[in-house]
Design a protein around this motif. Structure first.
Motif, mmCIF file in Angstrom:
data_model
loop_
_atom_site.group_PDB
_atom_site.id
_atom_site.type_symbol
_atom_site.label_atom_id
_atom_site.label_comp_id
_atom_site.label_asym_id
_atom_site.label_seq_id
_atom_site.Cartn_x
_atom_site.Cartn_y
_atom_site.Cartn_z
ATOM 1 N N UNK A 1 9.070 4.768 -2.201
ATOM 2 C CA UNK A 1 8.817 4.231 -0.865
ATOM 3 C C UNK A 1 8.272 2.810 -0.938
ATOM 4 N N UNK A 2 7.437 2.536 -1.947
ATOM 5 C CA UNK A 2 6.884 1.194 -2.102
ATOM 6 C C UNK A 2 7.968 0.189 -2.484
ATOM 7 N N UNK B 1 23.560 -2.400 5.507
ATOM 8 C CA UNK B 1 23.034 -1.282 4.722
ATOM 9 C C UNK B 1 21.514 -1.234 4.813
ATOM 10 N N UNK B 2 20.950 -0.059 5.055
ATOM 11 C CA UNK B 2 19.496 0.047 5.085
ATOM 12 C C UNK B 2 18.943 -0.097 3.670
ATOM 13 N N UNK B 3 17.736 -0.595 3.583
ATOM 14 C CA UNK B 3 17.103 -0.759 2.273
ATOM 15 C C UNK B 3 16.924 0.587 1.590
ATOM 16 N N UNK B 4 16.561 1.602 2.358
ATOM 17 C CA UNK B 4 16.360 2.929 1.776
ATOM 18 C C UNK B 4 17.653 3.456 1.170
ATOM 19 N N UNK C 1 13.382 9.985 -18.003
ATOM 20 C CA UNK C 1 13.358 8.674 -17.352
ATOM 21 C C UNK C 1 12.022 8.416 -16.673
ATOM 22 N N UNK C 2 11.491 7.200 -16.804
ATOM 23 C CA UNK C 2 10.217 6.884 -16.149
ATOM 24 C C UNK C 2 10.376 6.254 -14.772
ATOM 25 N N UNK C 3 11.584 6.253 -14.231
ATOM 26 C CA UNK C 3 11.848 5.481 -13.028
ATOM 27 C C UNK C 3 11.788 6.300 -11.749
ATOM 28 N N UNK C 4 10.879 5.944 -10.853
ATOM 29 C CA UNK C 4 10.807 6.458 -9.485
ATOM 30 C C UNK C 4 10.824 7.978 -9.409
ATOM 31 N N UNK C 5 10.118 8.648 -10.318
ATOM 32 C CA UNK C 5 9.976 10.093 -10.174
ATOM 33 C C UNK C 5 8.754 10.444 -9.333
ATOM 34 N N UNK C 6 8.277 9.458 -8.591
ATOM 35 C CA UNK C 6 7.239 9.645 -7.576
ATOM 36 C C UNK C 6 7.775 9.131 -6.250
ATOM 37 N N UNK D 1 0.855 -1.187 0.000
ATOM 38 C CA UNK D 1 0.000 0.000 0.000
ATOM 39 C C UNK D 1 0.891 1.237 0.000
ATOM 40 N N UNK D 2 0.743 2.075 -1.024
ATOM 41 C CA UNK D 2 1.591 3.247 -1.147
ATOM 42 C C UNK D 2 1.246 4.335 -0.152
ATOM 43 N N UNK D 3 2.170 5.252 0.047
ATOM 44 C CA UNK D 3 1.922 6.386 0.937
ATOM 45 C C UNK D 3 0.809 7.278 0.398
ATOM 46 N N UNK D 4 0.478 7.133 -0.874
ATOM 47 C CA UNK D 4 -0.631 7.889 -1.472
ATOM 48 C C UNK D 4 -1.927 7.086 -1.505
#
Length: 579
Positions: free
Chosen positions: A459-460, A487-490, A449-454, A397-400
């Motif tokens: 976060x998901x 290493x943290x995942x983030x 680029x279409x990658x992770x510009x949200x 479930x996304x933050x949005x």
């Protein structure tokens, strides 16, 4: 790299876990391509541009209905079934090529001469069969959410269920591609599936239980048959070639659709060093562009269909003197809505995992393995390189508030012996988009680029990888290579550039978006829900480029289902003269 998987497209449910039944012997050559005939006055009811996983089903269904159909492919033949000749020495004296043997699919990463499209800035296949001739053959039934999340009315899961059924009846798929029914070197599968099961994830049959795509895992499914690649090349295209009203040309690239206003009269083709126009049946002929996310957009731009800034670029190119007059340009958002599965590779290692050198299988194969394959289509070379499995799914479930659907695919390769690279693919529910453009050398470019510009998409991805790390934490002897244990995942996700070079999955979609909001009037869509280009009466686009949003499943099966569904819709439309 995660790129290896992506080349990166139901019979009875009981058949899905059984060895494939033998396909027609590839040692029996099928109908060869006809020579291109640019001086001929022949016309065609349907000209299909592009022989990938959309073009082949379209060619079969339309010719089956009695229409006179021409399929055009800009590249050479692939499978030995159709006169292909690219092969290693150990396949000499057989009619097999590199495209027929599942275990040779990795060769694309070291030898793509004469195979890869040269007019895109991303890797794509230009040969008979398109991506379905060179990918890993991964193949599973799309879950309902793939259709229901972003596709318009008329294309929801209940609407397209019949088309999906047709695809999986024609190409059942298998989890045991070796003809002896065995899975070779299964240690990687056992390692990860064991960890997931221990963590409470549920094992499923991916094609019988396609609606279960959260905290589930299963064996990898392929479209192979008879121990060979098979798929649409051995089914849809094969039956089309048996009809007298069908022809296909290879090494025949389409420059543009020739049109008067919104009505196409033919296509301009380059072949044999010459250029000419191949005509449509007057009044009733139709063009279907099925050249893929990059190729279809490019043909539309060169045909004077797209946004003004891109058509101005084409006008300034070598096409300028012959381009359709600007007064006949059709202003549509071609190239917008670009998307690809966001690929994030993690890597684990364990001393139980046994690697196999699929690259060596090209020039110096293990003799026992090559003989097992040649004599009975059995063994590790009947499996796709680089030994996939398992595949598993997660929903975050996304933050949005939007659900993000993730597909994971594991394979036995990495930076050390005993490594497995496991790719996290973000699909359904993602909101990031990019843009495809064209330069004045007529090369398509991923300009945004279409990658992770949200932030919600990123976060998901972080959460999904965290879910996998937690699931594997109790596996004894497992080592984390990427991300490292401390290493943290983030931090790990942030360390990977959001660029095509680092995140590319080669599951590109969306540049010729389908929808009800006409792009000529400020909308976002290029084709309507019959796949017809807005502002035209007989120009259609059917391939991954029309997908409004991404899907979680592997694109190959979904693209074939779209082609099956579109073939029915297109034929049901009245012709302009009758409307």
């Amino acid at each position: 790299m995660h790129l290896v998987e992506n080349w990166a497209v139901l019979a009875t449910a009981a058949a899905l876990l059984q060895p494939c039944s033998a396909a027609p012997s590839i040692h029996e050559p099928r109908a060869a391509a006809a020579a291109c005939s640019l001086s001929s006055k022949d016309t065609w009811d349907y000209i299909i541009v592009g022989s990938g996983p959309a073009g082949m089903p379209l060619a079969d269904r339309l010719s089956e209905a009695g229409h006179k159909v021409l399929l055009l492919e800009k590249g050479p033949p692939s499978s030995g079934r159709y006169g292909g000749t690219m092969k290693p020495s150990w396949l000499q004296n057989t009619n097999l090529t590199r495209f027929d043997v599942p275990g040779l699919c990795n060769q694309i990463w070291v030898d793509r001469q004469g195979i890869a499209c040269t007019d895109y800035d991303q890797l794509a296949g230009c040969m008979l069969g398109g991506g379905a001739a060179i990918n890993s053959g991964l193949y599973w039934k799309p879950p309902p959410a793939d259709w229901d999340t972003s596709f318009p009315t008329g294309w929801k899961s209940t609407d397209i269920a019949g088309a999906v059924s047709k695809v999986f009846t024609r190409i059942p798929g298998t989890t045991t591609p070796s003809m002896d029914g065995k899975i070779y070197l299964p240690q990687g599968y056992q390692l990860i599936s064991g960890g997931l099961k221990q963590a409470g994830w549920t094992e499923i049959d991916a094609n019988k239980e396609n609606d279960k795509r959260n905290k589930t895992f299963g064996k990898t499914t392929y479209f192979f048959s008879g121990g060979e690649r098979g798929g649409p090349l051995a089914t849809y295209l094969l039956s089309a070639t048996e009809r007298k009203n069908f022809a296909y040309w290879v090494n025949s690239g389409v420059k543009k659709v020739v049109r008067t206003g919104g009505h196409a009269t033919g296509v301009e083709v380059e072949c044999g060093g010459s250029t000419g126009v191949v005509g449509l049946t007057p009044n009733t002929g139709r063009v279907i562009i099925s050249a893929g996310t990059f190729g279809s957009a490019k043909i539309l731009w060169r045909s004077g269909i797209g946004s003004k800034d891109q058509l101005d670029v084409v006008k300034s190119s070598s096409d300028g003197s012959s381009m359709i007059a600007s007064g006949d340009w059709i202003n549509l958002p071609v190239g917008e809505n670009l998307y690809d599965h966001v690929g994030t590779d993690v890597e684990i290692a364990h001393n139980s995992v046994v690697p196999y050198d699929f690259y060596a299988a090209w020039s110096r194969p293990n003799s026992a393995d090559s003989q097992a394959y040649l004599n009975g289509r059995t063994g590790i070379l009947a499996q796709s390189a680089p030994n996939f499995g398992p595949m598993f799914w997660d929903i975050v479930k996304g933050t949005d508030g939007i659900d993000r659907h993730f597909h994971w695919q594991a394979r036995v390769e990495g930076s050390r012996t005993g490594s497995m690279t496991v790719t996290n693919y973000l699909g359904t529910g993602s909101v990031s988009r990019g843009r495809l453009t064209i330069n004045n050398q007529l090369k398509t470019i991923v300009s945004k680029s279409p990658y992770l510009n949200s932030a919600a998409d990123k976060a998901a991805v972080v959460q999904s990888i965290e879910n996998f790390r937690n699931a594997m934490k109790d596996v004894s002897g497992l080592t984390w290579v990427r991300p490292t244990t401390g290493q943290t995942t983030s931090a790990f996700v942030d360390s990977i550039p959001a660029t095509a070079g680092s995140r590319n999955s080669n599951h590109w979609i969306g540049t010729v978006k389908m929808g009800t909001d006409d792009g000529r009037s400020g909308g976002t869509s290029v084709v309507d829900t019959n796949t017809k280009v807005y502002g035209t009466d007989n120009i259609f686009v059917v391939d991954a480029s029309i997908f409004p949003g991404h899907i979680t499943s592997n694109p190959t099966a979904a693209i074939m289902a779209v082609a099956e569904h579109a073939a029915v819709k297109i034929q049901a439309l009245p012709f302009p003269a009758a409307s």
